[in-house]
Design an enzyme around this catalytic site. Structure first.
Site, PDB file in Angstrom:
ATOM      1  N   HIS A  60      16.489  -6.159 -24.466  1.00  0.00           N
ATOM      2  CA  HIS A  60      17.323  -6.005 -25.656  1.00  0.00           C
ATOM      3  C   HIS A  60      18.815  -6.192 -25.386  1.00  0.00           C
ATOM      4  O   HIS A  60      19.611  -6.274 -26.314  1.00  0.00           O
ATOM      5  CB  HIS A  60      17.076  -4.630 -26.297  1.00  0.00           C
ATOM      6  CG  HIS A  60      17.089  -4.676 -27.792  1.00  0.00           C
ATOM      7  ND1 HIS A  60      16.488  -3.714 -28.574  1.00  0.00           N
ATOM      8  CD2 HIS A  60      17.641  -5.553 -28.663  1.00  0.00           C
ATOM      9  CE1 HIS A  60      16.662  -3.997 -29.851  1.00  0.00           C
ATOM     10  NE2 HIS A  60      17.362  -5.107 -29.928  1.00  0.00           N
ATOM     11  N   ASP A  76      13.650  -0.111 -33.425  1.00  0.00           N
ATOM     12  CA  ASP A  76      13.467   0.160 -32.001  1.00  0.00           C
ATOM     13  C   ASP A  76      12.968   1.585 -31.813  1.00  0.00           C
ATOM     14  O   ASP A  76      13.255   2.469 -32.635  1.00  0.00           O
ATOM     15  CB  ASP A  76      14.830   0.001 -31.299  1.00  0.00           C
ATOM     16  CG  ASP A  76      14.738  -0.239 -29.800  1.00  0.00           C
ATOM     17  OD1 ASP A  76      13.782   0.244 -29.176  1.00  0.00           O
ATOM     18  OD2 ASP A  76      15.640  -0.888 -29.248  1.00  0.00           O
ATOM     19  N   HIS A  79      14.066   3.142 -29.242  1.00  0.00           N
ATOM     20  CA  HIS A  79      15.213   3.694 -28.529  1.00  0.00           C
ATOM     21  C   HIS A  79      16.508   3.355 -29.267  1.00  0.00           C
ATOM     22  O   HIS A  79      16.605   2.316 -29.933  1.00  0.00           O
ATOM     23  CB  HIS A  79      15.281   3.111 -27.110  1.00  0.00           C
ATOM     24  CG  HIS A  79      13.976   3.165 -26.379  1.00  0.00           C
ATOM     25  ND1 HIS A  79      13.028   2.162 -26.481  1.00  0.00           N
ATOM     26  CD2 HIS A  79      13.459   4.092 -25.534  1.00  0.00           C
ATOM     27  CE1 HIS A  79      11.976   2.483 -25.732  1.00  0.00           C
ATOM     28  NE2 HIS A  79      12.210   3.641 -25.144  1.00  0.00           N
ATOM     29  N   ASP A 125      19.385   2.802 -27.686  1.00  0.00           N
ATOM     30  CA  ASP A 125      20.137   1.863 -26.838  1.00  0.00           C
ATOM     31  C   ASP A 125      21.644   2.094 -26.942  1.00  0.00           C
ATOM     32  O   ASP A 125      22.430   1.150 -26.978  1.00  0.00           O
ATOM     33  CB  ASP A 125      19.803   0.409 -27.205  1.00  0.00           C
ATOM     34  CG  ASP A 125      18.377   0.032 -26.829  1.00  0.00           C
ATOM     35  OD1 ASP A 125      17.750   0.790 -26.077  1.00  0.00           O
ATOM     36  OD2 ASP A 125      17.896  -1.010 -27.300  1.00  0.00           O
ATOM     37  N   HIS A 172      19.522  -2.717 -20.567  1.00  0.00           N
ATOM     38  CA  HIS A 172      18.859  -2.907 -21.862  1.00  0.00           C
ATOM     39  C   HIS A 172      18.847  -1.623 -22.689  1.00  0.00           C
ATOM     40  O   HIS A 172      18.449  -1.647 -23.858  1.00  0.00           O
ATOM     41  CB  HIS A 172      17.439  -3.465 -21.687  1.00  0.00           C
ATOM     42  CG  HIS A 172      16.489  -2.558 -20.957  1.00  0.00           C
ATOM     43  ND1 HIS A 172      15.887  -1.482 -21.541  1.00  0.00           N
ATOM     44  CD2 HIS A 172      16.034  -2.604 -19.682  1.00  0.00           C
ATOM     45  CE1 HIS A 172      15.102  -0.887 -20.662  1.00  0.00           C
ATOM     46  NE2 HIS A 172      15.177  -1.540 -19.517  1.00  0.00           N
ATOM     47  N   ASP A 187      12.919  -4.762 -31.757  1.00  0.00           N
ATOM     48  CA  ASP A 187      12.323  -4.523 -30.444  1.00  0.00           C
ATOM     49  C   ASP A 187      10.837  -4.239 -30.653  1.00  0.00           C
ATOM     50  O   ASP A 187      10.475  -3.371 -31.457  1.00  0.00           O
ATOM     51  CB  ASP A 187      13.010  -3.328 -29.789  1.00  0.00           C
ATOM     52  CG  ASP A 187      12.603  -3.104 -28.344  1.00  0.00           C
ATOM     53  OD1 ASP A 187      11.401  -3.240 -28.042  1.00  0.00           O
ATOM     54  OD2 ASP A 187      13.478  -2.768 -27.526  1.00  0.00           O
ATOM     55  N   ASP A 211       8.832  -2.572 -29.072  1.00  0.00           N
ATOM     56  CA  ASP A 211       8.384  -1.198 -28.822  1.00  0.00           C
ATOM     57  C   ASP A 211       8.668  -0.254 -29.983  1.00  0.00           C
ATOM     58  O   ASP A 211       8.312   0.923 -29.927  1.00  0.00           O
ATOM     59  CB  ASP A 211       8.923  -0.655 -27.499  1.00  0.00           C
ATOM     60  CG  ASP A 211      10.427  -0.395 -27.486  1.00  0.00           C
ATOM     61  OD1 ASP A 211      11.028  -0.148 -28.540  1.00  0.00           O
ATOM     62  OD2 ASP A 211      11.017  -0.437 -26.383  1.00  0.00           O
ATOM     63  N   GLU A 256      11.839  -7.932 -26.199  1.00  0.00           N
ATOM     64  CA  GLU A 256      11.049  -7.009 -25.381  1.00  0.00           C
ATOM     65  C   GLU A 256       9.543  -7.261 -25.415  1.00  0.00           C
ATOM     66  O   GLU A 256       8.760  -6.363 -25.093  1.00  0.00           O
ATOM     67  CB  GLU A 256      11.341  -5.546 -25.772  1.00  0.00           C
ATOM     68  CG  GLU A 256      12.771  -5.105 -25.530  1.00  0.00           C
ATOM     69  CD  GLU A 256      13.109  -4.830 -24.063  1.00  0.00           C
ATOM     70  OE1 GLU A 256      12.183  -4.925 -23.231  1.00  0.00           O
ATOM     71  OE2 GLU A 256      14.271  -4.534 -23.763  1.00  0.00           O
TER      72      GLU A 256
END
Length: 227
Positions: A27, A52, A54, A56, A69, A154, A156, A199
């Site tokens: 990412h 996402d 996360h 980030d 990332h 992303d 995930d 990702e």
């Protein structure tokens, strides 16, 4: 900074009326793609929908792992390493122009930085309580004044049962239909001007499942309809 600089240079060279779809690795590429989309043609105020698991929003100082990332959003707002915050001549996003959806994994200091910045983040608890439709409506209201709207997705963000081919899976993510509904609603808004898909790790995938799912997510954002 090589990948980010390359992405920045390519996107800045594109005409203003082109819709860039970037297929990234990790990412961190979004430091280049978001900046490039904000600067191409004439620089414009740019909002980001960050889908996402996360946030980030780590910096080199706050990150427990040191993984870059996990830092792109912080650098986009001007926090972090000067080599990365200086991409695009120091163009930065306003924290209020960022909305995160699907969040369920945040480091301790990262959480503090997020609160200090005032970034809006919808956790999976919010998704469960409010639903994707209301979250999308609130997102559009919050980002009403931006001139460009970038979606950074992303893989995930989706539950590992839907998208297993990711490097940092977190249980309890968006369902297949929640992901598609969000993309369909963003498409209907007519406001999205660029997108990242990041990702996806083929080595960790199961029979190309994650790649196929993410192609479908992009297709929904770009206007593919059921009827």
């Amino acid at each position: 900074t090589g990948v980010q600089t390359c992405a920045l240079s390519i996107l800045m060279a594109l005409p203003e009326d082109v819709f860039p779809l970037t297929l990234g690795g990790d990412h961190s590429v979004s430091m280049g793609t978001v900046t490039g989309n904000g600067l191409r043609g004439r620089p414009q105020r740019t909002g980001v929908v960050w889908v996402d698991a996360h946030t980030d929003y780590n910096t080199p100082q706050s990150s427990p792992s040191g993984n870059i990332h996990g830092m792109p959003v912080a650098h986009l707002t001007g926090l972090g390493d000067p080599h990365l915050t200086g991409l695009g001549g120091g163009w930065h996003m306003r924290p209020e122009d960022i909305v995160m959806i699907g969040i369920r994994s945040v480091d301790g200091r990262e959480r503090d930085l997020m609160r200090e910045a005032g970034i809006k983040a919808y956790t999976m608890k919010d998704v469960d309580q409010l639903g994707i439709t209301r979250i999308h409506e609130e997102t559009q209201e919050r980002l009403n004044d931006v001139e460009r709207l970038h979606v950074s997705f992303d893989a995930d963000a989706l539950d590992p049962g839907v998208a297993p081919g990711v490097g940092t899976p977190v249980p309890g993510g968006l369902t297949y239909r929640e992901g598609h509904l969000l993309m369909e609603l963003l498409c209907e808004s007519g406001r999205v001007t660029s997108m990242d898909i990041v990702e996806v790790n083929p080595i960790l995938d199961t029979r190309n499942q994650t790649a196929e799912v993410m192609v479908g997510m992009a297709a929904s954002l770009l206007g593919q309809r059921i009827m």
